[in-house]
Structure formats: structure tokens, C-alpha cells
Design a protein around this motif. Structure first.
Motif, PDB file in Angstrom:
ATOM      1  N   UNK A   1       0.825  -1.209   0.000  1.00 20.12           N
ATOM      2  CA  UNK A   1       0.000   0.000   0.000  1.00 20.12           C
ATOM      3  C   UNK A   1       0.859   1.258   0.000  1.00 20.12           C
ATOM      4  N   UNK A   2       1.918   1.249   0.768  1.00 17.40           N
ATOM      5  CA  UNK A   2       2.786   2.423   0.860  1.00 17.40           C
ATOM      6  C   UNK A   2       3.588   2.622  -0.418  1.00 17.40           C
TER       7      UNK A   2
ATOM      8  N   UNK B   1       3.182   1.318  -3.466  1.00 21.68           N
ATOM      9  CA  UNK B   1       2.431   1.413  -4.717  1.00 21.68           C
ATOM     10  C   UNK B   1       1.700   2.736  -4.858  1.00 21.68           C
ATOM     11  N   UNK B   2       0.986   3.158  -3.791  1.00 18.44           N
ATOM     12  CA  UNK B   2       0.183   4.382  -3.916  1.00 18.44           C
ATOM     13  C   UNK B   2       0.304   5.331  -2.719  1.00 18.44           C
ATOM     14  N   UNK B   3       1.338   5.149  -1.904  1.00 19.30           N
ATOM     15  CA  UNK B   3       1.609   6.119  -0.845  1.00 19.30           C
ATOM     16  C   UNK B   3       0.620   6.140   0.291  1.00 19.30           C
ATOM     17  N   UNK B   4      -0.082   5.025   0.511  1.00 24.46           N
ATOM     18  CA  UNK B   4      -1.046   4.972   1.610  1.00 24.46           C
ATOM     19  C   UNK B   4      -0.350   4.621   2.919  1.00 24.46           C
ATOM     20  N   UNK B   5      -0.815   5.241   3.989  1.00 21.81           N
ATOM     21  CA  UNK B   5      -0.268   4.997   5.319  1.00 21.81           C
ATOM     22  C   UNK B   5      -1.291   4.240   6.146  1.00 21.81           C
ATOM     23  N   UNK B   6      -0.833   3.280   6.930  1.00 23.79           N
ATOM     24  CA  UNK B   6      -1.736   2.463   7.733  1.00 23.79           C
ATOM     25  C   UNK B   6      -2.137   3.197   9.006  1.00 23.79           C
ATOM     26  N   UNK B   7      -3.437   3.182   9.292  1.00 19.77           N
ATOM     27  CA  UNK B   7      -3.960   3.761  10.531  1.00 19.77           C
ATOM     28  C   UNK B   7      -5.106   2.883  10.987  1.00 19.77           C
ATOM     29  N   UNK B   8      -4.789   1.811  11.706  1.00 22.93           N
ATOM     30  CA  UNK B   8      -5.852   0.896  12.132  1.00 22.93           C
ATOM     31  C   UNK B   8      -6.579   1.444  13.352  1.00 22.93           C
TER      32      UNK B   8
END
Length: 319
Positions: A284-285, A287-294
Motif C-alpha cells: 500500500x505504501x 504502490x500508492x503512498x497509503x499509510x496504515x492507521x488501524x
């Protein structure tokens, strides 16, 4: 007569016990068939990519297929409007974005559902968002773009797929005096293609812009994030630029209201295991710069109410 009545009570009690036991068995054995995951945005975007990765991982954990089905439109509200009417048995869940529950219903009165009309399962990721223009554009900053269009007395064409970016444009226009021509598009990927094709001046993107910026095809001018992004520290926030606007459209999973508590627990435990997988986070990070926030179900619902209340004064001010 007495014996017959006693026998009737015994049978009734047995039937009730069987019903309760069957319910427990169904919950304990969940899932016994494939789960459908509605995805509220078009294929290829940040929400879709997150949803499909999590669906695949959940399938492996649960031993049952989690089937992704696109239900795009209205910044996730089309999906939410269909999810609310699905059976509350845990076999239909929806991947969307927080603005569809907290912001869009405040702007669009045709949307009548409320935050608590759903069982919100978990928050998964949030975007590295930015306002972007084509890399060969003469605009090096947001100020450049605004001043050039004000000088030429032409509106800035802006592709928008979610209510948060439309509200952002309203805030910038009010502060700067610039005129925007907002063009609705179905998904951030469409907006980016319109900018790359030279058809539209700018767009806001949740994360799909990062690859294009690295490839030298787009330039980022500003972010809606409250703080500068760790991966892109040179991009200023709108707060820094004096526009007083911030909004983080987090990506999340929800279900119809009334899903049994033990089924919710099974789903949330599976979702947490899926999103906390290091390979999923890396994909996720990178490929498209998404950050995890569970966030779990309770924390997600609390966040949605806070986001609704935080943005409400600005919505009222700009209406």
C-alpha cells in the motif's frame, strides 16, 4: 389435558433452545459462505486498491472468498446507500471513505443516512493527499496558479471526485478570491488522467498522484493534511498557506447496522490481522503512498463523529 399442556411447553422450550443454539452455531461457524465487499470507488484508486488487498488477505485468513464488487459514485455514498439495505448478517461489508459518512451528508441533503445507521468495522489507511497539476505547468505553487487565473480572469478548472475536495475548493476560493470551475469525476484516477491529458488545470488526489510525481508527470502544490507528509516534506499544507482548511479522508470498512456482536468481533479481528500484515502495508505504501492507521470498531465510530463535528462549522459557513 394437563399432560398435553406440559408436553406442549416442553416442545416449545426445546424449539427455543434449538433456535438459540442454531444462532450461536451460525455465528461460531462464520463465515459459512463467501462474503461480498462493496467498494465505493472505481478500480485503480486508493480505496479500491486497499479494499482488494484486504479482501484477498481476509479470504486466506477465513478460508472463504471475500469478493470485491465495485459500487462507485458520489464519493462513496452510492456504496453506503446500498450497504445500509443489505442483510445484517456479516456477509456484506463495504469499503469506503470517511467523508461519505461525515461530510457529504452535510452538503447533500438528498443523502439521509447517519453515521450510526451502520456498524463501522475498522479504519485501515489514510492517503498522502495533494492538489496536483501537470509537471510542465507554469504553476510552481498554489499561489502561482491562483494569481495567473485571477489575472487572466479565467476560472481554475478542477476535477473533484469527493465532497472533501469540493469543500477545500470553496475554502480556497473564499480566502483568495479565485474562481474555480469544479468538474465532477468518478474516481481520482480519472481526475489525474484529465490533468495529464491537459483537459483540466488541476485535481485533488488521495494517493494516486505519488507515482506520477515520482515519474515526473505531475507536480504537487499543497496538501489537505494537518501536517506536512513525511514522504513529501516539501509540499506545504493548506493551513500553512493561510487557508485554514484540513481534512483527512480515511479509508474504512463498514457493515449494515445490527450485525451480531460475535460476527463483528470475527470480522474486526480478521481485518486487523489483514491490515497489520507487513507485506500488505508495504504494498500500500510503495504502490500508492497509503499509510496504515488501524482503528477498531469503537474507535472508528468515535472518529467519524469527531470528524463530522469538526467540519460542521465550515460547511455552515460556506453554504
Amino acid at each position: 389435558m394437563k399432560r398435553s399442556f406440559t408436553r406442549m411447553l416442553t416442545l416449545s422450550a426445546a424449539a427455543l433452545a434449538l433456535t438459540l443454539t442454531s444462532g450461536l452455531a451460525t455465528a461460531a461457524g462464520f463465515p459459512e459462505k463467501p462474503i461480498t465487499m462493496f467498494i465505493g470507488f472505481n478500480p485503480g484508486g486508493a480505496v479500491d486498491t486497499t479494499g482488494r488487498l484486504i479482501a484477498d488477505k481476509m479470504s486466506k485468513i477465513l478460508g472463504q472468498p471475500v469478493v470485491a464488487v465495485t459500487k462507485s459514485g458520489g464519493g462513496g455514498t452510492v456504496m453506503a446507500s446500498q450497504l445500509i439495505n443489505a442483510p445484517a448478517d456479516g456477509y456484506t461489508i463495504g469499503m469506503g471513505a470517511s467523508a461519505a459518512y461525515t461530510l457529504t451528508p452535510q452538503i447533500n441533503k438528498n443523502i439521509t443516512y447517519k453515521i450510526d445507521d451502520f456498524t463501522h468495522l475498522a479504519t485501515l489507511t489514510y492517503p498522502s493527499d495533494a492538489i496536483v497539476v501537470k509537471a510542465d505547468s507554469p504553476y510552481k505553487t498554489l499561489k502561482d496558479m491562483i494569481e495567473a487565473h485571477k489575472k487572466d480572469k479565467k476560472p481554475i478548472s478542477f476535477a473533484s471526485q469527493v465532497s472533501a475536495s469540493r469543500l477545500m475548493v470553496m475554502a480556497i476560493a473564499e480566502k483568495s478570491g479565485a474562481e474555480f470551475k469544479v468538474i465532477p469525476v468518478k474516481g481520482g484516477a480519472v481526475g489525474i488522467q484529465e490533468v495529464l491529458g491537459g483537459h483540466i488545470d488541476s485535481t485533488w488526489s488521495g494517493s494516486g498522484w505519488t507515482e506520477q510525481v515520482r515519474a515526473g508527470k505531475l507536480r504537487a502544490l499543497a496538501t489537505m493534511s494537518a501536517e506536512r507528509m513525511k514522504d513529501y516534506p516539501d509540499i506545504p499544507t493548506l493551513i500553512e498557506l493561510g487557508y485554514g482548511f484540513t481534512f483527512t479522508d480515511t479509508f474504512m470498512l463498514s457493515a449494515p447496522k445490527g450485525v451480531p456482536a460475535d460476527v463483528v468481533s470475527k470480522l474486526t479481528a480478521t481485518i486487523e490481522k489483514a491490515i497489520m500484515d507487513p507485506e500488505v502495508q508495504k504494498t500500500l505504501h510503495d504502490k500508492i503512498g497509503l499509510l496504515t492507521k488501524y482503528r477498531d470498531s469503537k474507535a472508528t465510530t468515535a472518529f467519524l463523529h469527531k470528524q463530522h463535528d469538526d467540519v460542521e462549522p465550515l460547511v455552515k459557513k460556506l453554504k
